[in-house]
Design a protein around this motif. Sequence first.
Motif, PDB file in Angstrom:
ATOM      1  N   GLY A  15       0.827  -1.217   0.000  1.00  0.00           N
ATOM      2  CA  GLY A  15       0.000   0.000   0.000  1.00  0.00           C
ATOM      3  C   GLY A  15       0.851   1.252   0.000  1.00  0.00           C
ATOM      4  N   GLY A  69      -0.204   4.543   0.291  1.00  0.00           N
ATOM      5  CA  GLY A  69      -0.837   5.763   0.803  1.00  0.00           C
ATOM      6  C   GLY A  69       0.218   6.516   1.610  1.00  0.00           C
ATOM      7  N   GLU A  86       1.531  -1.239  -4.808  1.00  0.00           N
ATOM      8  CA  GLU A  86       0.260  -0.509  -4.677  1.00  0.00           C
ATOM      9  C   GLU A  86      -0.720  -1.055  -5.710  1.00  0.00           C
ATOM     10  OE1 GLU A  86      -1.420   1.968  -2.820  1.00  0.00           O
ATOM     11  OE2 GLU A  86      -2.920   1.399  -4.319  1.00  0.00           O
ATOM     12  N   ARG A  87      -1.905  -1.387  -5.218  1.00  0.00           N
ATOM     13  CA  ARG A  87      -2.934  -1.967  -6.088  1.00  0.00           C
ATOM     14  C   ARG A  87      -3.407  -1.002  -7.169  1.00  0.00           C
ATOM     15  NH1 ARG A  87      -7.604  -4.215  -2.507  1.00  0.00           N
ATOM     16  NH2 ARG A  87      -7.928  -2.032  -2.050  1.00  0.00           N
ATOM     17  N   ARG A 106      -5.401  10.051  -6.605  1.00  0.00           N
ATOM     18  CA  ARG A 106      -6.763   9.736  -6.152  1.00  0.00           C
ATOM     19  C   ARG A 106      -7.210  10.926  -5.316  1.00  0.00           C
ATOM     20  NH1 ARG A 106      -5.989   5.826  -0.879  1.00  0.00           N
ATOM     21  NH2 ARG A 106      -4.061   6.818  -0.267  1.00  0.00           N
ATOM     22  N   ALA A 151      -7.655  13.444   3.522  1.00  0.00           N
ATOM     23  CA  ALA A 151      -7.054  14.319   4.537  1.00  0.00           C
ATOM     24  C   ALA A 151      -6.650  15.656   3.920  1.00  0.00           C
ATOM     25  CB  ALA A 151      -5.837  13.643   5.139  1.00  0.00           C
ATOM     26  N   GLN A 198      -3.940  15.597   0.773  1.00  0.00           N
ATOM     27  CA  GLN A 198      -3.304  14.281   0.951  1.00  0.00           C
ATOM     28  C   GLN A 198      -2.602  13.849  -0.337  1.00  0.00           C
ATOM     29  OE1 GLN A 198      -6.037  11.472   2.607  1.00  0.00           O
ATOM     30  NE2 GLN A 198      -4.716   9.731   2.286  1.00  0.00           N
ATOM     31  N   GLU A 225      -1.011  -6.035  -6.693  1.00  0.00           N
ATOM     32  CA  GLU A 225      -1.826  -6.293  -5.497  1.00  0.00           C
ATOM     33  C   GLU A 225      -1.352  -7.553  -4.783  1.00  0.00           C
ATOM     34  OE1 GLU A 225      -5.955  -6.798  -6.385  1.00  0.00           O
ATOM     35  OE2 GLU A 225      -6.516  -6.988  -4.265  1.00  0.00           O
ATOM     36  N   VAL A 226      -1.170  -7.450  -3.487  1.00  0.00           N
ATOM     37  CA  VAL A 226      -0.884  -8.653  -2.701  1.00  0.00           C
ATOM     38  C   VAL A 226      -2.212  -9.379  -2.502  1.00  0.00           C
ATOM     39  CG1 VAL A 226      -0.171  -9.511  -0.435  1.00  0.00           C
ATOM     40  CG2 VAL A 226       1.153  -7.719  -1.562  1.00  0.00           C
ATOM     41  N   ASP A 252      -2.234  -1.160   4.033  1.00  0.00           N
ATOM     42  CA  ASP A 252      -3.187  -1.358   2.954  1.00  0.00           C
ATOM     43  C   ASP A 252      -4.594  -0.893   3.320  1.00  0.00           C
ATOM     44  OD1 ASP A 252      -2.980  -3.433   4.792  1.00  0.00           O
ATOM     45  OD2 ASP A 252      -3.440  -5.023   3.377  1.00  0.00           O
ATOM     46  N   LEU A 256      -5.846  -6.534   3.925  1.00  0.00           N
ATOM     47  CA  LEU A 256      -5.686  -7.988   3.791  1.00  0.00           C
ATOM     48  C   LEU A 256      -4.670  -8.492   4.821  1.00  0.00           C
ATOM     49  CD1 LEU A 256      -6.047 -10.532   1.676  1.00  0.00           C
ATOM     50  CD2 LEU A 256      -3.737  -9.862   1.034  1.00  0.00           C
ATOM     51  N   ALA A 315      -0.054  -0.853   9.984  1.00  0.00           N
ATOM     52  CA  ALA A 315       0.123   0.560  10.363  1.00  0.00           C
ATOM     53  C   ALA A 315      -0.900   1.410   9.610  1.00  0.00           C
ATOM     54  CB  ALA A 315       1.544   1.018  10.006  1.00  0.00           C
ATOM     55  N   GLY A 316      -1.154   2.603  10.144  1.00  0.00           N
ATOM     56  CA  GLY A 316      -2.090   3.529   9.489  1.00  0.00           C
ATOM     57  C   GLY A 316      -3.513   3.004   9.566  1.00  0.00           C
ATOM     58  N   ASP A 317      -4.299   3.265   8.519  1.00  0.00           N
ATOM     59  CA  ASP A 317      -5.704   2.842   8.522  1.00  0.00           C
ATOM     60  C   ASP A 317      -5.853   1.329   8.624  1.00  0.00           C
ATOM     61  OD1 ASP A 317      -6.533   5.455   8.344  1.00  0.00           O
ATOM     62  OD2 ASP A 317      -7.855   5.148   6.624  1.00  0.00           O
ATOM     63  N   GLN A 364      -7.103  13.315  12.252  1.00  0.00           N
ATOM     64  CA  GLN A 364      -6.090  12.464  12.883  1.00  0.00           C
ATOM     65  C   GLN A 364      -5.574  11.317  12.034  1.00  0.00           C
ATOM     66  OE1 GLN A 364      -4.522  12.861  15.632  1.00  0.00           O
ATOM     67  NE2 GLN A 364      -5.682  14.400  16.723  1.00  0.00           N
ATOM     68  N   MET A 412      -4.513  10.437   8.858  1.00  0.00           N
ATOM     69  CA  MET A 412      -3.245  10.482   8.110  1.00  0.00           C
ATOM     70  C   MET A 412      -2.089  10.782   9.060  1.00  0.00           C
ATOM     71  SD  MET A 412      -2.122  13.046   5.033  1.00  0.00           S
ATOM     72  CE  MET A 412      -2.166  14.554   5.998  1.00  0.00           C
TER      73      MET A 412
HETATM   74  C1  FAD Z   1     -13.578  12.354   4.744  1.00  0.00           C
HETATM   75  C2  FAD Z   1     -12.264  12.106   5.391  1.00  0.00           C
HETATM   76  C3  FAD Z   1     -11.474  13.199   5.777  1.00  0.00           C
HETATM   77  C4  FAD Z   1     -10.245  12.986   6.401  1.00  0.00           C
HETATM   78  N1  FAD Z   1      -9.482  14.049   6.792  1.00  0.00           N
HETATM   79  C5  FAD Z   1      -8.300  13.846   7.414  1.00  0.00           C
HETATM   80  C6  FAD Z   1      -7.446  14.942   7.805  1.00  0.00           C
HETATM   81  O1  FAD Z   1      -7.726  16.105   7.575  1.00  0.00           O
HETATM   82  N2  FAD Z   1      -6.264  14.646   8.423  1.00  0.00           N
HETATM   83  C7  FAD Z   1      -5.896  13.350   8.659  1.00  0.00           C
HETATM   84  O2  FAD Z   1      -4.824  13.142   9.247  1.00  0.00           O
HETATM   85  N3  FAD Z   1      -6.652  12.307   8.257  1.00  0.00           N
HETATM   86  C8  FAD Z   1      -7.838  12.510   7.651  1.00  0.00           C
HETATM   87  N4  FAD Z   1      -8.581  11.457   7.224  1.00  0.00           N
HETATM   88  C9  FAD Z   1      -8.062  10.081   7.366  1.00  0.00           C
HETATM   89  C10 FAD Z   1      -7.016   9.767   6.284  1.00  0.00           C
HETATM   90  O3  FAD Z   1      -7.527  10.011   5.006  1.00  0.00           O
HETATM   91  C11 FAD Z   1      -6.571   8.304   6.394  1.00  0.00           C
HETATM   92  O4  FAD Z   1      -6.319   8.009   7.729  1.00  0.00           O
HETATM   93  C12 FAD Z   1      -5.300   8.063   5.575  1.00  0.00           C
HETATM   94  O5  FAD Z   1      -5.614   8.139   4.212  1.00  0.00           O
HETATM   95  C13 FAD Z   1      -4.723   6.686   5.873  1.00  0.00           C
HETATM   96  O6  FAD Z   1      -3.613   6.478   5.041  1.00  0.00           O
HETATM   97  P1  FAD Z   1      -3.092   4.992   4.814  1.00  0.00           P
HETATM   98  O7  FAD Z   1      -1.896   5.144   3.946  1.00  0.00           O
HETATM   99  O8  FAD Z   1      -2.949   4.307   6.117  1.00  0.00           O
HETATM  100  O9  FAD Z   1      -4.279   4.249   4.064  1.00  0.00           O
HETATM  101  P2  FAD Z   1      -4.888   4.532   2.620  1.00  0.00           P
HETATM  102  O10 FAD Z   1      -4.771   5.977   2.286  1.00  0.00           O
HETATM  103  O11 FAD Z   1      -6.232   3.914   2.604  1.00  0.00           O
HETATM  104  O12 FAD Z   1      -3.905   3.754   1.637  1.00  0.00           O
HETATM  105  C14 FAD Z   1      -3.904   2.341   1.566  1.00  0.00           C
HETATM  106  C15 FAD Z   1      -3.366   1.958   0.192  1.00  0.00           C
HETATM  107  O13 FAD Z   1      -3.192   0.560   0.137  1.00  0.00           O
HETATM  108  C16 FAD Z   1      -3.586   0.107  -1.156  1.00  0.00           C
HETATM  109  N5  FAD Z   1      -3.911  -1.321  -1.024  1.00  0.00           N
HETATM  110  C17 FAD Z   1      -4.945  -1.867  -0.348  1.00  0.00           C
HETATM  111  N6  FAD Z   1      -4.899  -3.210  -0.403  1.00  0.00           N
HETATM  112  C18 FAD Z   1      -3.797  -3.527  -1.131  1.00  0.00           C
HETATM  113  C19 FAD Z   1      -3.207  -4.764  -1.531  1.00  0.00           C
HETATM  114  N7  FAD Z   1      -3.730  -5.947  -1.156  1.00  0.00           N
HETATM  115  N8  FAD Z   1      -2.077  -4.743  -2.292  1.00  0.00           N
HETATM  116  C20 FAD Z   1      -1.522  -3.526  -2.662  1.00  0.00           C
HETATM  117  N9  FAD Z   1      -2.047  -2.336  -2.302  1.00  0.00           N
HETATM  118  C21 FAD Z   1      -3.167  -2.343  -1.546  1.00  0.00           C
HETATM  119  C22 FAD Z   1      -4.761   0.995  -1.498  1.00  0.00           C
HETATM  120  O14 FAD Z   1      -4.980   1.042  -2.896  1.00  0.00           O
HETATM  121  C23 FAD Z   1      -4.335   2.332  -0.921  1.00  0.00           C
HETATM  122  O15 FAD Z   1      -3.653   3.125  -1.865  1.00  0.00           O
HETATM  123  C24 FAD Z   1      -9.820  11.658   6.628  1.00  0.00           C
HETATM  124  C25 FAD Z   1     -10.608  10.565   6.226  1.00  0.00           C
HETATM  125  C26 FAD Z   1     -11.832  10.789   5.627  1.00  0.00           C
HETATM  126  C27 FAD Z   1     -12.662   9.616   5.221  1.00  0.00           C
END
Ligand code: FAD
Length: 541
Positions: A12, A14, A35-36, A42, A46, A107, A130-131, A166, A171, A303-305, A316, A318
């Motif tokens: 992932g 992100g 990255e998938r 996109r 955040a 973001q 994609e994994v 991810d 997953l 880690a992360g989401d 919070q 991101m």
């Molecule tokens: C409306 C909204 C507003 C927000 N505003 C804020 C803000 O102002 N400040 C803040 O800090 N946070 C904010 N957030 C939260 C923030 O957007 C997320 O916490 C952040 O995007 C998490 O990043 P990440 O990299 O952990 O996950 P993601 O951004 O979800 O990235 C995960 C990546 O993994 C990839 N992936 C998934 N599965 C696989 C696989 N099997 N193989 C390969 N790749 C894969 C996906 O395609 C994706 O690109 C907001 C969220 C929402 C919904």
Amino acid sequence: MTDFDVDLLVVGAGTTGLTLALQAVDHGARVRIVERRPEEFRPSRAMVMHPRTLELLRPLGVTDALLALGDPSPSVRLHLRSRVVPVSIEHLDLPGTAFPHLLLVRQSDVETVLAAALAERGVAVQRGAEVVRLARLRQGGARAVLRTADGEPDEDVLCRYLAGCDGSASLVRRSVGGFLGGDYDQEVVLADVELGPAGAGSRAVAPVMLETGVAHVVVGRQGLVFLFNIGERATWRMLATRRAGDDRQPFGQPGPPVPQDQLQQLVDEAGLPAQITEVAWSAQVRLQHRIASRFSRGPLFVAGDAAHVHSPAGAQGMNAGIHDAVNLGWKLGFAAAAGSLAARPGSALLDSYALERRPADRAVLRLTHTMYWAEASLHPLAQLGRAVLVPLAAPLLPWLTRQRRLTAVGVRTLSQFRLRYAHSPLSLEVRASLTPVRGGLARRVLRPGSRVADTLVRCQGRRVRLHALLARPGVHILLQADAREVPERMLGPLVHSYRLDDRPGTGMLVVRPDGYVGLRAPVLDEPHLAAWLRLVGLPVR
Ligand SMILES: Cc1cc2nc3c(=O)[nH]c(=O)nc-3n(C[C@H](O)[C@H](O)[C@H](O)COP(=O)(O)OP(=O)(O)OC[C@H]3O[C@@H](n4cnc5c(N)ncnc54)[C@H](O)[C@@H]3O)c2cc1C
């Protein structure tokens, strides 16, 4: 012995995955990141980066680029029924940091900056990969099955460690633990729109154009409506909360578009003097509040989401994901480079990730949950608060928002300045007796596990900000003016030492690559310093 293709496979790209890959590369790991999504762009979710996040990213050399793309002095107009309160959140009263402000930044821009920094280090994000399966290997490490979009045969990747960044439907998490928490009844509506003056039929409170160049925040009975002047496909980015529909879309990710009349209804109900003239893009996002029951299992980490998901309250998600990534990245980097005991799952170094970050993320989740209840819950009490109590308090708000110290306390809390890894196995204090104790009862500042603040110090005859000294990867040994020298054999490309000429005393402080105090001792104590360096996997001859 397994012949690993790579030390660390990051799943992932992100903000979490990109930061983790950067931090691990800078601390010695061979990294592959997949990255998938085939495309880089996109729509952003955040929009706000916290000061502490900027501090954490600084040693990775990306903060100048982020500051150039963001707005460090956003102006806000708070709409409370008929009252519009200007809120200034620039130049906060935040001593001890080089970034005394929030940064309004998309973001997608953060991802672009991080991916470019990674490419500079020779690591390209492999997109469209994609994994689809993974397994822990009995002899250590993990195997991931990678599927590329162009119909190529699946590829097996053998890695020493695998980090699931991810996202909320992770997953990787399924192989690590459960996901505890619940769903919200509300969803968030996101849209990039053009606005004109309020048209006929609108319940707008004033026949004026919405002021441009500022962020508008409406606190209404139904919830919050934000209008930021930094849309990606149109001038304005709209974010509003509303009751979720019955359709089962995936959580956290932008879902189906929202019809223009429904967006206009949200603007009208908020009482904003604006007519939506064009919708360039829109999406509904379902929300949940959950945290993984474990953050690691053997060579697998989340880690992360993938590890915790929040409502957008307090901005919070991101930021917390970047905290996770900066924390985990140096540990995996050191562990991979060491190939020693520190590299083994179950070592203090690798275990410390979950021990430090899970309680910290749980506290953030509690905070966002409470804030979101007040901001957007449809519970009658919350609605009453927003519809009646907040407007009643409105006359006080201009005064309150001028209290820079008060605003700073809020930002300090949201930004995790107060976070301390007190109970970490990496937080050690050597007392005068030279017996190491965890945590310790010593002075409040600079206790093991605390963030090191950015103060002015004198080093090698120059006045310099401490964080400028620490702004490179690695461990930093800070010596008081009269401390003994660090033996040469303990220094290296990722172990630096600085003498602070204006700090009298014989003590030393070892600062971890993520800016927290690891070891504190009243003298330069070689055995304990060597033991701490070995604990984090660094070679000591
Ligand atoms: C409306 C909204 C507003 C927000 N505003 C804020 C803000 O102002 N400040 C803040 O800090 N946070 C904010 N957030 C939260 C923030 O957007 C997320 O916490 C952040 O995007 C998490 O990043 P990440 O990299 O952990 O996950 P993601 O951004 O979800 O990235 C995960 C990546 O993994 C990839 N992936 C998934 N599965 C696989 C696989 N099997 N193989 C390969 N790749 C894969 C996906 O395609 C994706 O690109 C907001 C969220 C929402 C919904």
